[in-house]
Motif scaffolding. Structure first.
Motif, PDB file in Angstrom:
ATOM      1  N   ASN A  35       0.809  -1.227   0.000  1.00 40.12           N
ATOM      2  CA  ASN A  35       0.000   0.000   0.000  1.00 40.12           C
ATOM      3  C   ASN A  35       0.841   1.275   0.000  1.00 40.12           C
ATOM      4  OD1 ASN A  35       0.795  -0.440   2.568  1.00 40.12           O
ATOM      5  ND2 ASN A  35      -1.239  -0.512   3.467  1.00 40.12           N
ATOM      6  N   VAL A  36       2.131   1.143   0.291  1.00 36.61           N
ATOM      7  CA  VAL A  36       3.026   2.302   0.214  1.00 36.61           C
ATOM      8  C   VAL A  36       4.259   1.874  -0.580  1.00 36.61           C
ATOM      9  CG1 VAL A  36       4.366   3.974   1.529  1.00 36.61           C
ATOM     10  CG2 VAL A  36       2.205   3.153   2.445  1.00 36.61           C
ATOM     11  N   ASN A  39       7.818   1.150   1.139  1.00 36.63           N
ATOM     12  CA  ASN A  39       7.927  -0.122   1.856  1.00 36.63           C
ATOM     13  C   ASN A  39       8.106  -1.279   0.890  1.00 36.63           C
ATOM     14  OD1 ASN A  39       7.359   1.505   3.981  1.00 36.63           O
ATOM     15  ND2 ASN A  39       5.386   0.603   4.478  1.00 36.63           N
ATOM     16  N   ARG A  98      10.822   0.328  10.886  1.00 36.19           N
ATOM     17  CA  ARG A  98       9.741   0.530  11.848  1.00 36.19           C
ATOM     18  C   ARG A  98       8.391   0.368  11.164  1.00 36.19           C
ATOM     19  NH1 ARG A  98      12.001   5.023  13.790  1.00 36.19           N
ATOM     20  NH2 ARG A  98      13.432   3.880  15.092  1.00 36.19           N
ATOM     21  N   GLN A  99       8.293   0.810   9.904  1.00 34.06           N
ATOM     22  CA  GLN A  99       7.018   0.693   9.192  1.00 34.06           C
ATOM     23  C   GLN A  99       6.756  -0.724   8.706  1.00 34.06           C
ATOM     24  OE1 GLN A  99       5.959   3.506   6.190  1.00 34.06           O
ATOM     25  NE2 GLN A  99       7.061   5.146   7.216  1.00 34.06           N
ATOM     26  N   SER A 156      -3.864   6.985  -1.787  1.00 32.61           N
ATOM     27  CA  SER A 156      -3.369   8.151  -1.059  1.00 32.61           C
ATOM     28  C   SER A 156      -3.147   9.358  -1.959  1.00 32.61           C
ATOM     29  CB  SER A 156      -2.043   7.807  -0.355  1.00 32.61           C
ATOM     30  OG  SER A 156      -2.151   6.610   0.377  1.00 32.61           O
ATOM     31  N   SER A 173      -9.930   4.865   0.046  1.00 29.19           N
ATOM     32  CA  SER A 173      -9.353   4.206   1.229  1.00 29.19           C
ATOM     33  C   SER A 173      -9.259   2.696   1.060  1.00 29.19           C
ATOM     34  CB  SER A 173     -10.186   4.520   2.474  1.00 29.19           C
ATOM     35  OG  SER A 173      -9.969   5.863   2.831  1.00 29.19           O
ATOM     36  N   VAL A 176      -5.952   1.209   0.127  1.00 30.42           N
ATOM     37  CA  VAL A 176      -4.895   1.098   1.131  1.00 30.42           C
ATOM     38  C   VAL A 176      -5.128  -0.122   2.010  1.00 30.42           C
ATOM     39  CG1 VAL A 176      -3.706   2.338   2.969  1.00 30.42           C
ATOM     40  CG2 VAL A 176      -4.691   3.595   1.076  1.00 30.42           C
TER      41      VAL A 176
ATOM     42  N   PHE B  50      15.977   8.144  18.020  1.00 30.64           N
ATOM     43  CA  PHE B  50      14.567   8.213  17.640  1.00 30.64           C
ATOM     44  C   PHE B  50      13.730   8.785  18.788  1.00 30.64           C
ATOM     45  CE2 PHE B  50      10.401   6.066  17.553  1.00 30.64           C
ATOM     46  CZ  PHE B  50       9.923   6.563  16.358  1.00 30.64           C
ATOM     47  N   THR B 141      -2.027   0.576  10.471  1.00 35.76           N
ATOM     48  CA  THR B 141      -1.943   0.208   9.061  1.00 35.76           C
ATOM     49  C   THR B 141      -1.129   1.237   8.275  1.00 35.76           C
ATOM     50  OG1 THR B 141      -4.249  -0.368   9.416  1.00 35.76           O
ATOM     51  CG2 THR B 141      -3.382  -0.654   7.184  1.00 35.76           C
ATOM     52  N   PRO B 142      -0.079   0.794   7.568  1.00 36.02           N
ATOM     53  CA  PRO B 142       0.664   1.763   6.748  1.00 36.02           C
ATOM     54  C   PRO B 142      -0.259   2.383   5.704  1.00 36.02           C
ATOM     55  CG  PRO B 142       1.868  -0.307   6.914  1.00 36.02           C
ATOM     56  CD  PRO B 142       0.495  -0.543   7.487  1.00 36.02           C
ATOM     57  N   GLY B 143      -0.144   3.687   5.527  1.00 32.01           N
ATOM     58  CA  GLY B 143      -0.992   4.373   4.542  1.00 32.01           C
ATOM     59  C   GLY B 143      -2.322   4.821   5.108  1.00 32.01           C
ATOM     60  N   LEU B 144      -2.743   4.224   6.242  1.00 33.28           N
ATOM     61  CA  LEU B 144      -3.986   4.683   6.891  1.00 33.28           C
ATOM     62  C   LEU B 144      -3.667   5.193   8.290  1.00 33.28           C
ATOM     63  CD1 LEU B 144      -6.662   2.043   5.817  1.00 33.28           C
ATOM     64  CD2 LEU B 144      -6.570   4.426   5.182  1.00 33.28           C
ATOM     65  N   ARG B 147      -0.489   7.032   9.302  1.00 33.09           N
ATOM     66  CA  ARG B 147      -0.314   8.439   8.927  1.00 33.09           C
ATOM     67  C   ARG B 147      -0.288   9.356  10.142  1.00 33.09           C
ATOM     68  NH1 ARG B 147      -4.662  10.119   5.256  1.00 33.09           N
ATOM     69  NH2 ARG B 147      -3.498  12.039   5.140  1.00 33.09           N
ATOM     70  N   THR B 182      -8.933  10.243   7.651  1.00 30.36           N
ATOM     71  CA  THR B 182      -9.985   9.554   6.909  1.00 30.36           C
ATOM     72  C   THR B 182      -9.619   8.092   6.703  1.00 30.36           C
ATOM     73  OG1 THR B 182     -10.435  11.602   5.756  1.00 30.36           O
ATOM     74  CG2 THR B 182     -11.360   9.599   4.808  1.00 30.36           C
ATOM     75  N   GLY B 183     -10.529   7.207   7.030  1.00 30.11           N
ATOM     76  CA  GLY B 183     -10.273   5.781   6.845  1.00 30.11           C
ATOM     77  C   GLY B 183      -9.547   5.156   8.016  1.00 30.11           C
TER      78      GLY B 183
END
Lengths: 218, 208
Positions: A35-36, A39, A98-99, A156, A173, A176, B50, B141-144, B147, B182-183
């Motif tokens: 989704n990204v 990554n 981390r992601q 996105s 959405s 994602v 960090f 969730t990455p992207g949701l 964020r 959103t989401g």
């Protein structure tokens, strides 16, 4: 001769024997990390390194690995390389690590790697296995990148984190979330099988195959 | 004759695989341990850096580029207040000269969508307004939901005070509101609860 074989091995993993859209392997991570885009690139590099190196190592040891424990040895080798990938990411690109979180560790369970070790590396030379592993990794990565490109763009409105669709764009959405990955993967397989692989199938039909039809039915 | 062949195959079939597995395991574990030990220092450094970056961000202190620069600003502006076990309990923020107290940074945490979200939340000297929020651990969730780690989301709490409520992403928010994502309603709600709970408790965290 040897060179021709290397090329054939390399191309088949990228094209007609592609691990993702032909063998339908590695789908779990294909859904999880696409989704990204950023990554996905890191995941792709991790898988390329792991498939190449583990195929190479398994092939080096192929003549002395006892048949009974070969899968244990393969898993051990793969796990060792995955841990190395994880440690290196942690040390040098901590933000991306981390992601990606647990997905780096889950490279171990990526069926492509075990599949190549079992199906190819155990019966081929180390050099050829390295090429095969790397090609499988590339075949996996570019499919994921294509999916990630569309998911990030539609989900996105961005590419590589940069806004390209403007503020007027309403993010989808669903792209994602997990269902978006299923849709994109299915569309990808449909397009590739319908356009690219179909041409090859037609060509195969036109040039008669040696195996007699009767034998096949029996 | 047949006795010797069984003996050979007994070794090859039973003993050798175990020996082989043992040796291969030792070799690989040694190699992996070597890689681990050689990068351990860098990894530790990354983790503390960090955390320091997050604390500076929450205290609304501009975070410089590079590890050494961050370390320098941190030493000057942040004072760790430790609890009885020696772990940092909260942080005192100093002014630009490093002499006078200008605020506090405390920890806050709560359940997110996939796991615990841990945040550091900064307050001004009078504990009236927030100076910033940053997240030190999140598995959203990455992207949701993930964020929440984007700059605009973390920075929007600055100068505001709770209890907070949410407005839709992109809408204008007042001093008691913040833009949700959103989401990612569950994540946004979790952040709201963490910030509100921490703001309620901040006096007791600091006075103890």
């Amino acid at each position: 001769m040897a060179k021709g074989k290397t090329k054939k091995v390399f191309l088949s993993d990228i094209g007609k024997d592609n691990p993702v859209f032909v063998q339908i392997l590695g789908i779990c991570s294909a859904l999880a990390v696409t989704n990204v885009l950023k990554n996905t690139v890191v995941m792709g590099l991790g898988v390329m390194f792991t498939t190449a190196m583990s195929s190479f190592t398994v092939s080096l040891l192929r003549k002395i690995i006892p048949g009974r424990v070969r899968m244990m040895v393969e898993t051990l080798i793969i796990a060792a390389y995955v841990i190395v990938v994880d440690i290196v990411l942690r040390a040098f690109v901590p933000d991306i690590e981390r992601q990606l979180g647990p997905y780096v560790g889950l490279i171990i369970t990526n069926c492509i790697i075990m599949g190549r070790a079992e199906a190819f590396a155990l019966s081929n030379s180390p050099g050829l296995s390295l090429v095969d592993g790397l090609a499988s990794g590339i075949g996996y990565s570019y499919v994921l990148l294509t999916i990630a490109f569309f998911r990030e763009l539609l989900g996105s409105g961005t590419i590589w984190g940069y806004n390209v669709l403007g503020s007027g764009w309403t993010n989808w959405s669903i792209m994602v979330m997990a269902p978006g990955a299923f849709f994109m993967l299915a569309i990808f397989i449909w397009v590739v099988k319908g356009l690219v692989l179909k041409v090859e199938d037609d060509a195969a039909v036109k040039t008669p195959v040696q195996t007699p039809a009767k034998e096949a039915t029996a | 004759m047949s006795a010797t062949t069984t003996k050979v195959s007994f070794f090859r079939e039973r003993i050798f695989p175990i020996l082989f597995m043992f040796i291969v395991t030792v070799v690989f574990i040694t190699a992996v341990s070597g890689v681990y030990l050689s990068t351990q220092g860098t990894i530790k450094l990354n983790e503390t850096l960090f955390l320091k970056r997050a604390i500076l961000f929450a205290a609304n202190i501009p975070v410089p580029q590079g590890g050494a620069a961050i370390e320098k600003v941190y030493q000057l502006r942040i004072k760790e207040v430790k609890d009885s076990s020696g772990a940092p309990k909260y942080y005192e923020v100093m002014d630009a000269n490093g002499t006078e107290l200008s605020g506090y940074v405390v920890y806050g945490s709560g359940p997110g969508l996939w796991g615990t979200i841990q945040a550091v939340i900064g307050f001004d000297k009078g504990l009236e307004k927030l100076t910033g929020v940053d997240f030190i651990k999140q598995d959203e969730t990455p992207g949701l939901g993930a964020r929440i780690t984007e700059d605009w989301f973390r920075a929007q709490f600055r100068g505001k005070s709770g209890p907070f409520s949410m407005v839709r992403e992109g809408e204008q928010s007042t001093t008691h509101q913040f833009d949700a994502i959103t989401g990612a309603t569950i994540t946004s709600t979790a952040v709201r609860d963490i910030v509100n709970k921490t703001e309620q408790n901040v006096k007791s965290i600091i006075s103890n």
